[in-house]
Design an enzyme around this catalytic site. Structure first.
Site, PDB file in Angstrom:
ATOM      1  N   HIS A 137      36.741  36.097  50.014  1.00 53.81           N
ATOM      2  CA  HIS A 137      36.850  34.633  50.047  1.00 53.81           C
ATOM      3  C   HIS A 137      37.401  34.213  51.397  1.00 53.81           C
ATOM      4  O   HIS A 137      38.318  34.831  51.937  1.00 53.81           O
ATOM      5  CB  HIS A 137      37.652  34.075  48.871  1.00 53.81           C
ATOM      6  CG  HIS A 137      39.137  34.289  48.881  1.00 53.81           C
ATOM      7  ND1 HIS A 137      40.019  33.434  49.509  1.00 53.81           N
ATOM      8  CD2 HIS A 137      39.909  35.235  48.305  1.00 53.81           C
ATOM      9  CE1 HIS A 137      41.255  33.849  49.306  1.00 53.81           C
ATOM     10  NE2 HIS A 137      41.230  34.939  48.593  1.00 53.81           N
ATOM     11  N   ASP A 149      45.728  36.472  53.137  1.00 53.02           N
ATOM     12  CA  ASP A 149      44.950  35.949  51.993  1.00 53.02           C
ATOM     13  C   ASP A 149      44.153  34.725  52.408  1.00 53.02           C
ATOM     14  O   ASP A 149      44.647  33.615  52.312  1.00 53.02           O
ATOM     15  CB  ASP A 149      45.900  35.624  50.844  1.00 53.02           C
ATOM     16  CG  ASP A 149      45.167  35.203  49.582  1.00 53.02           C
ATOM     17  OD1 ASP A 149      43.938  35.395  49.504  1.00 53.02           O
ATOM     18  OD2 ASP A 149      45.834  34.683  48.671  1.00 53.02           O
ATOM     19  N   GLU A 183      37.698  30.017  46.212  1.00 56.05           N
ATOM     20  CA  GLU A 183      38.246  31.098  45.357  1.00 56.05           C
ATOM     21  C   GLU A 183      39.600  30.701  44.830  1.00 56.05           C
ATOM     22  O   GLU A 183      39.947  30.970  43.680  1.00 56.05           O
ATOM     23  CB  GLU A 183      38.345  32.404  46.169  1.00 56.05           C
ATOM     24  CG  GLU A 183      38.787  33.622  45.350  1.00 56.05           C
ATOM     25  CD  GLU A 183      40.296  33.813  45.229  1.00 56.05           C
ATOM     26  OE1 GLU A 183      40.724  34.728  44.502  1.00 56.05           O
ATOM     27  OE2 GLU A 183      41.062  33.051  45.833  1.00 56.05           O
ATOM     28  N   GLU A 184      40.387  30.061  45.691  1.00 58.11           N
ATOM     29  CA  GLU A 184      41.777  29.759  45.326  1.00 58.11           C
ATOM     30  C   GLU A 184      41.877  28.736  44.193  1.00 58.11           C
ATOM     31  O   GLU A 184      42.924  28.605  43.569  1.00 58.11           O
ATOM     32  CB  GLU A 184      42.548  29.265  46.558  1.00 58.11           C
ATOM     33  CG  GLU A 184      42.705  30.315  47.668  1.00 58.11           C
ATOM     34  CD  GLU A 184      43.667  31.440  47.304  1.00 58.11           C
ATOM     35  OE1 GLU A 184      44.183  31.472  46.164  1.00 58.11           O
ATOM     36  OE2 GLU A 184      43.895  32.298  48.177  1.00 58.11           O
ATOM     37  N   ASP A 212      40.054  41.336  49.296  1.00 59.42           N
ATOM     38  CA  ASP A 212      40.957  40.201  49.184  1.00 59.42           C
ATOM     39  C   ASP A 212      42.387  40.713  49.401  1.00 59.42           C
ATOM     40  O   ASP A 212      42.919  41.433  48.566  1.00 59.42           O
ATOM     41  CB  ASP A 212      40.809  39.574  47.783  1.00 59.42           C
ATOM     42  CG  ASP A 212      41.550  38.256  47.664  1.00 59.42           C
ATOM     43  OD1 ASP A 212      42.285  37.886  48.592  1.00 59.42           O
ATOM     44  OD2 ASP A 212      41.392  37.596  46.611  1.00 59.42           O
ATOM     45  N   HIS A 299      50.687  33.181  49.596  1.00 60.13           N
ATOM     46  CA  HIS A 299      50.481  31.733  49.347  1.00 60.13           C
ATOM     47  C   HIS A 299      51.573  30.866  49.977  1.00 60.13           C
ATOM     48  O   HIS A 299      51.891  29.795  49.459  1.00 60.13           O
ATOM     49  CB  HIS A 299      50.333  31.442  47.836  1.00 60.13           C
ATOM     50  CG  HIS A 299      48.997  31.862  47.304  1.00 60.13           C
ATOM     51  ND1 HIS A 299      48.608  31.684  45.987  1.00 60.13           N
ATOM     52  CD2 HIS A 299      47.948  32.462  47.923  1.00 60.13           C
ATOM     53  CE1 HIS A 299      47.364  32.152  45.834  1.00 60.13           C
ATOM     54  NE2 HIS A 299      46.955  32.637  46.978  1.00 60.13           N
TER      55      HIS A 299
HETATM   56  N1  DPN Z   1      44.316  37.130  46.639  1.00 61.29           N
HETATM   57  C1  DPN Z   1      44.862  36.509  45.469  1.00 61.29           C
HETATM   58  C2  DPN Z   1      44.489  35.067  45.540  1.00 61.29           C
HETATM   59  O1  DPN Z   1      43.420  34.770  46.037  1.00 61.29           O
HETATM   60  O2  DPN Z   1      45.303  34.265  45.138  1.00 61.29           O
HETATM   61  C3  DPN Z   1      44.413  37.152  44.187  1.00 61.29           C
HETATM   62  C4  DPN Z   1      44.703  38.618  44.197  1.00 61.29           C
HETATM   63  C5  DPN Z   1      45.907  39.091  43.814  1.00 61.29           C
HETATM   64  C6  DPN Z   1      43.728  39.512  44.606  1.00 61.29           C
HETATM   65  C7  DPN Z   1      46.177  40.433  43.810  1.00 61.29           C
HETATM   66  C8  DPN Z   1      43.986  40.865  44.626  1.00 61.29           C
HETATM   67  C9  DPN Z   1      45.227  41.321  44.242  1.00 61.29           C
HETATM   68 ZN    ZN Z   2      42.936  35.913  47.822  1.00 60.67          ZN
END
Ligand code: DPN
Ligand code: ZN
Length: 339
Positions: A137, A149, A183-184, A212, A299
């Site tokens: 993403h 991220d 994605e978020e 990711d 985040h």
């Molecule tokens: N990357 C995280 C998100 O987009 O908020 C989700 C995630 C968490 C992906 C842990 C992989 C491992």
């Molecule tokens: Zn992510």
């Protein structure tokens, strides 16, 4: 993602849309440019087939650009903002110059209002009926620039795609890359993409690999469905570095591989972890700090270029290339095998 949305409705999508995604954009070059013709050695098979080392400095240069894009656009690259659209333009321009067939797919159902498009790029060589997909993403949250991220997965994938174009090996299978929007807010861009494919197009995708958060500063080495056939080359690469990878339990159902999984497509991928804490056993085998988050800036506004584990980023990018070569490049014995 922030919001988990598991609603699966029977919405019927236009079957023609999928065909429109695969290089139908008339503005896009669908053939490799001059200077990228197959090397003389390509026809001889195995000699050229070893996966290349991905230059982590180039991956980091993409991260620097994504960070600058966020800084110019209110500090983030959220799917509905200019920071996201500029991120799409950055990736798209690099791929275009390298000879990819590219399509921007507007997300017209299930995405946040005003979300930018998915970006799909296919390397126009190899058997079109045997497709391996690699995706990340490209959007971030509103709170920060989203460099681990998910600039990390997006940039590792971009440099792998550019390396494939530069090396231009003889291909057994098709390789298609996806950079997902929204994605978020609930895996929405990838969900829309998968639903937009016809049954036939879905069946051509033998595996989907997701990236990711592949450079978490206090991270671990996690693989989605680590013991599956799809994961085998991903695991083989990290095993060769003695990393003792573990199942990505934290990320299960939380990123875009879930959209493909729901459609019955085998999935895997790398991740180094998000907000969950490293155990003492994991700190003992991987280093880092026990009882601390894998990514302490998850985040948050501190998810900047300073929030990158360059060693993990390098190992992830090299494993992506290893998997791509093993699955799709001819002369490696892995090109036509499923899963
Ligand atoms: N990357 C995280 C998100 O987009 O908020 C989700 C995630 C968490 C992906 C842990 C992989 C491992
Ligand atoms: Zn992510």
């Amino acid at each position: 993602m922030v919001i988990r949305r598991f609603t699966v409705t029977g919405v019927s999508l236009a079957v023609t849309l999928g065909a429109a995604l695969l290089g139908a954009d008339p503005t896009v070059a669908a053939t490799p440019q001059a200077g990228t013709a197959p090397r003389p050695s390509a026809a001889s098979g195995a000699a050229h087939a070893a996966a290349p080392d991905i230059d982590v400095a180039k991956v980091q240069a993409h991260l620097t650009e994504l960070h600058a894009i966020a800084q110019r656009n209110g500090g983030n690259r959220r799917s509905t903002g200019q920071g996201y659209r500029d991120s799409v333009a950055y990736v798209k321009n690099k791929l275009k110059a390298a000879g990819y067939a590219i399509s921007e797919q507007p997300c017209t159902s299930g995405c946040s209002s005003g979300a930018g498009p998915n970006l799909i790029a296919e390397w126009p060589q190899g058997d079109a009926g045997t497709v391996y997909m690699f995706g990340s993403h490209l959007d971030g949250v509103g709170a920060g620039p989203g460099i681990n991220d998910n600039g990390s997965g997006s940039a590792a994938l971009l440099e792998t795609a550019l390396t494939l174009a530069r090396e231009n090996p003889a291909m057994a299978a098709r390789v298609r890359f996806g950079w997902w929007t929204d994605e978020e807010q609930g895996l929405n861009g990838s969900d829309f993409y998968v639903r937009s494919l016809s049954r036939t197009e879905r069946a051509r995708i033998k595996a989907y690999y997701n990236f990711d958060m592949v450079a978490s500063t206090n991270g671990g080495y996690f693989i989605n469905h680590v013991d599956s056939a799809a994961a085998a080359p991903m695991k083989e690469y990290w095993d060769s570095l003695k990393l003792q990878p573990e199942e990505n339990t934290e990320g299960a159902g939380r990123s875009d591989d879930y959209s493909f999984e729901q459609a019955g497509i085998p999935t895997s991928g790398y991740a180094m972890g998000a907000g969950a804490r490293k155990t003492s056993a994991q700190a003992a085998k991987w280093g880092g700090t026990a009882y601390r988050s894998y990514d302490p800036c998850y985040h948050q506004s501190c998810d900047t270029t300073a929030n990158i584990n360059a060693t993990g980023l390098n190992r992830s990018a090299d494993g992506i290339a290893y998997t791509l070569w093993k699955r799709a490049v001819s002369g490696t014995g892995g090109g036509a095998s499923a899963g």
